[in-house]
Design an enzyme around this catalytic site. Structure first.
Site, mmCIF file in Angstrom:
data_model
loop_
_atom_site.group_PDB
_atom_site.id
_atom_site.type_symbol
_atom_site.label_atom_id
_atom_site.label_comp_id
_atom_site.label_asym_id
_atom_site.label_seq_id
_atom_site.Cartn_x
_atom_site.Cartn_y
_atom_site.Cartn_z
ATOM 1 N N SER A 1 1.010 -1.306 -0.238
ATOM 2 C CA SER A 1 -0.047 0.004 0.026
ATOM 3 C C SER A 1 0.762 1.297 -0.044
ATOM 4 C CB SER A 1 -1.008 0.050 1.209
ATOM 5 O OG SER A 1 -0.008 0.296 2.433
ATOM 6 N N ILE A 2 0.221 2.294 -0.021
ATOM 7 C CA ILE A 2 0.736 3.566 -0.025
ATOM 8 C C ILE A 2 0.339 4.427 1.294
ATOM 9 C CG2 ILE A 2 1.185 6.102 -0.715
ATOM 10 C CD1 ILE A 2 2.843 3.929 -2.162
ATOM 11 N N LYS B 1 1.755 -4.054 5.183
ATOM 12 C CA LYS B 1 2.656 -4.882 6.106
ATOM 13 C C LYS B 1 3.482 -5.999 5.413
ATOM 14 C CE LYS B 1 1.274 -6.185 10.193
ATOM 15 N NZ LYS B 1 2.030 -4.848 10.921
ATOM 16 N N GLY C 1 10.731 -5.823 24.086
ATOM 17 C CA GLY C 1 11.283 -6.903 23.318
ATOM 18 C C GLY C 1 10.241 -7.804 23.211
ATOM 19 N N ASP D 1 9.364 7.286 15.221
ATOM 20 C CA ASP D 1 8.162 6.785 14.667
ATOM 21 C C ASP D 1 8.135 5.032 14.797
ATOM 22 O OD1 ASP D 1 6.087 6.128 13.244
ATOM 23 O OD2 ASP D 1 6.795 6.784 11.168
ATOM 24 N N GLY E 1 7.077 -3.664 13.818
ATOM 25 C CA GLY E 1 6.755 -5.021 13.863
ATOM 26 C C GLY E 1 7.117 -5.755 12.658
ATOM 27 N N ASP E 2 6.795 -5.112 11.618
ATOM 28 C CA ASP E 2 7.163 -5.579 10.071
ATOM 29 C C ASP E 2 8.752 -5.714 9.800
ATOM 30 O OD1 ASP E 2 4.633 -5.690 9.615
ATOM 31 O OD2 ASP E 2 4.570 -3.474 8.643
ATOM 32 N N LYS F 1 13.733 6.491 12.904
ATOM 33 C CA LYS F 1 13.772 7.333 11.566
ATOM 34 C C LYS F 1 12.105 7.287 11.074
ATOM 35 C CE LYS F 1 18.211 6.737 9.807
ATOM 36 N NZ LYS F 1 19.090 6.104 8.912
ATOM 37 N N GLY G 1 8.755 6.875 9.085
ATOM 38 C CA GLY G 1 8.216 5.949 8.060
ATOM 39 C C GLY G 1 8.197 4.396 8.309
#
Length: 297
Positions: free
Chosen positions: A11-12, A40, A216, A237, A242-243, A276, A278
């Site tokens: 996605s965007i 994801k 953790g 951010d 998780g990804d 960072k 995004g």
């Protein structure tokens, strides 16, 4: 090391930063706006590629500007998009993300991601069967996730299922996947279990790898509970942390590392990623990860 195959969403992300999150009916003045690649599945694919793996992405985008941006990003990141299906009747998926008060709120519109179906999986079948690890999430139809897990089980391919966004999962799907990587909320939702989380982990030794954010990761190894710590970092951010964990965890497993060490690599990568802006902006290289892994204790 073989190839990582990700079957999932692209996605965007439309990202707004704001000093506070608006309540219902309220308008607030935000600070910044960014349009960045996300989803994801795509995030996990990029995290794995940045950590040095060969990665194949299986997914769908619309025939629109956002779809072009997704595919361009895969090319830049070194992710193979041979099995990315162009869809003309639906737009590319989007995620509307508000970053405020140290956390994020996300609304996902799946769009073309709902077209990641059995036919597409069949087209990618040989790549999936030859994979070192297959990564799945829940931003594509559940039927597709079940179909891929079944194919991988028959082919003895390890599967990581990141069960987000969380929903109640069939027990045979849970049985077929090798690793589940939920947070505590997702863990309860996928099992329909409001009991003690440690009792849940005991029932799924070395399978449920529980993400606990800045604390953790925790899991039960059959004898005892194991906690693998995150790094202490300045958070910019948390989107995509998780990804990043899942993508790098997959790479470490594909390299043949033992479970605890593979989790450590994932935890370090996730910690570095939040420094960072995004979902993909802070994803580290394997060289950067190794600098911080230490001895894994």
């Amino acid at each position: 090391m073989g190839k990582i195959v990700v079957v999932g969403s692209s996605s965007i992300d439309l990202v707004v930063t704001s000093p506070k999150r608006p309540i219902a009916g309220e308008t607030v003045i935000g600070e910044t706006f960014h349009i960045v690649p996300g989803g994801k599945g795509a995030n996990q694919a990029v995290a794995a590629a940045r950590a040095g793996a060969r990665v194949e992405m299986v997914g769908a985008v619309g025939n629109d500007r956002f779809g072009d941006m997704v595919l361009d990003n895969f090319q830049k990141q070194g992710v193979s998009a041979t099995y990315m299906k162009p869809v003309t009747h639906k737009s590319t998926g989007i995620a509307h993300i508000v970053i405020a008060e140290g956390d994020n709120s996300i609304v996902v519109v799946p769009g073309a991601n709902s077209e990641v179906d059995r036919d597409l999986v069949d087209r990618a079948k040989e790549a999936i069967k030859a994979a070192s690890v297959v990564l799945l999430q829940l931003e594509i139809p559940l039927d597709t996730v079940i179909y891929v897990a079944d194919l991988c089980k028959k082919s003895n391919v390890p599967v990581i299922l990141n069960p987000a966004p969380a929903k109640l999962l069939p027990s045979d799907l849970i049985e077929k996947v090798t690793y589940l990587t939920p947070n505590e909320h997702e863990c309860r939702a996928i099992l329909g279990d409001c009991g003690d989380v440690e009792e849940i982990l005991k029932r799924y030794p070395n399978k449920i790898i529980l993400s606990e954010g800045s604390q953790g990761v925790r899991y039960f190894d059959g004898d005892r509970f194991v906690r693998v710590p995150a790094l202490s970092v300045d958070v910019v951010d948390t989107t995509g942390a998780g990804d990043t964990f899942n993508g790098v965890f997959a790479v470490a497993l594909a390299q043949g590392l033992p479970l605890k060490q593979a989790i450590r690599y994932g935890c370090v990568a996730a910690s570095l990623s939040v420094t960072k802006l995004g979902a993909q902006g802070g994803m580290p290289t394997m060289e950067e990860i190794r600098k911080h892994v230490g001895d894994g204790h």
